[in-house]
Design a protein around this motif. Structure first.
Motif, mmCIF file in Angstrom:
data_model
loop_
_atom_site.group_PDB
_atom_site.id
_atom_site.type_symbol
_atom_site.label_atom_id
_atom_site.label_comp_id
_atom_site.label_asym_id
_atom_site.label_seq_id
_atom_site.Cartn_x
_atom_site.Cartn_y
_atom_site.Cartn_z
ATOM 1 N N ASP A 92 0.825 -1.205 0.000
ATOM 2 C CA ASP A 92 0.000 0.000 0.000
ATOM 3 C C ASP A 92 0.861 1.259 0.000
ATOM 4 O OD1 ASP A 92 -2.480 -1.212 -0.044
ATOM 5 O OD2 ASP A 92 -2.652 -1.289 2.145
ATOM 6 N N PRO A 93 0.416 2.301 -0.710
ATOM 7 C CA PRO A 93 1.111 3.596 -0.625
ATOM 8 C C PRO A 93 0.902 4.200 0.748
ATOM 9 C CG PRO A 93 -0.947 3.840 -1.815
ATOM 10 C CD PRO A 93 -0.773 2.368 -1.573
ATOM 11 N N LEU A 94 1.690 5.220 1.054
ATOM 12 C CA LEU A 94 1.657 5.793 2.390
ATOM 13 C C LEU A 94 0.313 6.439 2.714
ATOM 14 C CD1 LEU A 94 3.763 5.873 4.641
ATOM 15 C CD2 LEU A 94 4.284 8.207 3.975
ATOM 16 N N SER A 95 -0.379 6.963 1.687
ATOM 17 C CA SER A 95 -1.662 7.616 1.944
ATOM 18 C C SER A 95 -2.730 6.642 2.441
ATOM 19 C CB SER A 95 -2.157 8.325 0.681
ATOM 20 O OG SER A 95 -2.277 7.409 -0.392
ATOM 21 N N LYS A 96 -2.541 5.347 2.201
ATOM 22 C CA LYS A 96 -3.472 4.350 2.735
ATOM 23 C C LYS A 96 -3.056 3.885 4.126
ATOM 24 C CE LYS A 96 -5.749 1.516 0.244
ATOM 25 N NZ LYS A 96 -6.183 0.380 -0.610
ATOM 26 N N MET A 97 -1.958 4.431 4.604
ATOM 27 C CA MET A 97 -1.445 4.066 5.929
ATOM 28 C C MET A 97 -1.411 5.322 6.798
ATOM 29 S SD MET A 97 -0.607 0.829 5.337
ATOM 30 C CE MET A 97 0.518 0.410 6.663
ATOM 31 N N SER B 107 5.197 7.006 -4.082
ATOM 32 C CA SER B 107 5.067 6.293 -2.813
ATOM 33 C C SER B 107 3.907 6.803 -1.971
ATOM 34 C CB SER B 107 6.360 6.424 -1.997
ATOM 35 O OG SER B 107 6.645 7.795 -1.738
ATOM 36 N N GLN B 108 3.363 7.971 -2.289
ATOM 37 C CA GLN B 108 2.331 8.575 -1.477
ATOM 38 C C GLN B 108 0.923 8.238 -1.992
ATOM 39 O OE1 GLN B 108 3.514 10.347 1.263
ATOM 40 N NE2 GLN B 108 5.518 9.697 0.503
ATOM 41 N N ALA B 109 0.638 8.630 -3.235
ATOM 42 C CA ALA B 109 -0.692 8.399 -3.809
ATOM 43 C C ALA B 109 -0.854 6.962 -4.283
ATOM 44 C CB ALA B 109 -0.937 9.359 -4.961
ATOM 45 N N ILE B 110 0.169 6.438 -4.953
ATOM 46 C CA ILE B 110 0.225 5.026 -5.313
ATOM 47 C C ILE B 110 1.635 4.540 -5.027
ATOM 48 C CG2 ILE B 110 -1.515 5.269 -7.155
ATOM 49 C CD1 ILE B 110 0.806 4.869 -9.188
#
Length: 365
Positions: free
Chosen positions: A33-38, A81-84
């Motif tokens: 998962d990208p960071l935005s999902k974490m 790494s953030q959005a995808i």
């Protein structure tokens, strides 16, 4: 006398030079998962860096496998790494098939190109009712104070009075700058390797980035050579400016705008510009994804894209998915609703299929 003529036919081999295989830019996304999902770890620096390292390792491992299999150095254009979790890379069809066969690759799709579309004005959407608080009780009136709008477009005219930090209504942008007074990010930051003295941000335009010069069609950084980005930034955030005697005169055809003032929807908001379009190729999805990635890192409150939609907004690595992941960080997306063009007559809106209740982000300190 009879003459014997011997004809010698020398076979000259026809050499067909092998043509360079056609390459396309592909967007590759991976299963971590990208960071935005974490978002639960976004502000825990130790866990955040550990997760980013896992993403980087996964991307590097896939790239090493690709390079080893085809015995050539293949480099990425953008890493996300953030959005995808993924990267954009130029590949042949055979190389793309190999990449798609890797077990940790979720999706691989060819890059597409979006195109700029148009707007609606503040008066048409009754923005003044929000400014003065009419009909929104118990909420108080707002003109976008302390809000950061990320404009993903063609760049911006940094010197235009619509973006002055000394506006007509004397609003103090400096004391409200979320980065701190006279502090800027992106190519406006003197410490950025692409900094140029012509990239002069201020306490209203607090940052500017370029993600499209890499394609080689222009080299103007975040500056606008199309006017669409400046126009859209003005619609979203332009300062309140009273009309001069005789009204506003258009820069083309000598037309006059019959309006007592001009203003953006949120004239007290701050702007970060992300240049993701050029006049030759349009707006590459690889650049748009890179800008969304950066906008998440910049902790914008709103992402604005006045662009035509993708052919398939439900793709695993589409812009819509990136915006959906950004919403997980509390970022609101404002996008054009379809807007078919001559270049792309059959298009879909950049739709967010489902947005859960956003988690409010910590203000930038």
């Amino acid at each position: 006398m009879m003459r014997l003529i011997i004809l010698l036919f020398v076979a000259i081999p026809t050499i067909i030079m092998g043509q360079e295989p056609i390459k396309h830019t592909y967007i590759v996304s991976f299963d971590i998962d990208p960071l935005s999902k974490m978002n639960s770890i976004f502000y825990n620096e130790t866990l955040k860096q550990s997760h980013l390292q896992s993403i980087e390792n996964q991307q590097n491992t896939a790239l090493i496998k690709l390079n080893n299999n085809f015995n050539r150095l293949i480099e990425t254009k953008f890493n996300y790494s953030q959005a995808i979790n993924g990267f954009s890379v130029e590949l042949t069809e055979l190389e793309a098939q190999f990449m798609g066969s890797l077990s940790d690759v979720k999706a691989i799709t060819k890059e597409t190109f979006l195109h700029t579309t148009t707007d609606a004005s503040a008066s048409m959407v009754n923005a003044d009712d929000i400014w003065n608080g009419a009909d929104i009780s118990p909420l108080i009136g707002s003109k976008g104070e302390d809000i950061i709008i990320g404009i993903l477009d063609t760049g911006i005219n940094l010197g235009h009075e619509s973006y002055s930090d000394f506006p007509e209504d004397n609003y103090d942008f400096a004391s409200h700058n979320p980065l701190g007074a006279d502090t800027f990010i992106g190519w406006c930051d003197p410490n950025h390797p692409n900094y140029n003295v012509s990239y002069l941000c201020n306490n209203k335009i607090i940052g500017a980035w370029d993600f499209v010069d890499v394609f080689g069609n222009e080299s103007d950084g975040p500056l606008d050579n199309n006017f669409h980005g400046s126009h859209m930034a003005g619609v979203a955030s332009g300062n309140y400016i009273t009309a001069p005697p005789g009204g506003f005169v258009f820069s083309f055809a000598g037309g006059v705008l019959n309006a007592p003032f001009i203003s953006g929807i949120a004239p007290h908001s701050h702007v970060i510009m992300y240049d993701i379009c050029d006049n030759t190729i349009g707006c590459p999805t690889s650049s748009i994804l890179a800008a969304i990635d950066q906008a998440i890192l910049d902790e914008v409150d709103v992402i604005n894209l006045s662009l035509s939609g993708e052919d398939n907004p439900w793709a695993e690595n589409s812009i819509s998915l990136a915006l959906l992941n950004a919403s997980n960080m509390g970022i609101i997306s404002s996008t054009a609703a379809g807007n078919a063009t001559s270049q792309q007559p059959n298009t879909y809106a950049l739709s967010l299929i489902h947005i859960s209740e956003p988690t409010r982000r910590t203000p930038i300190s």
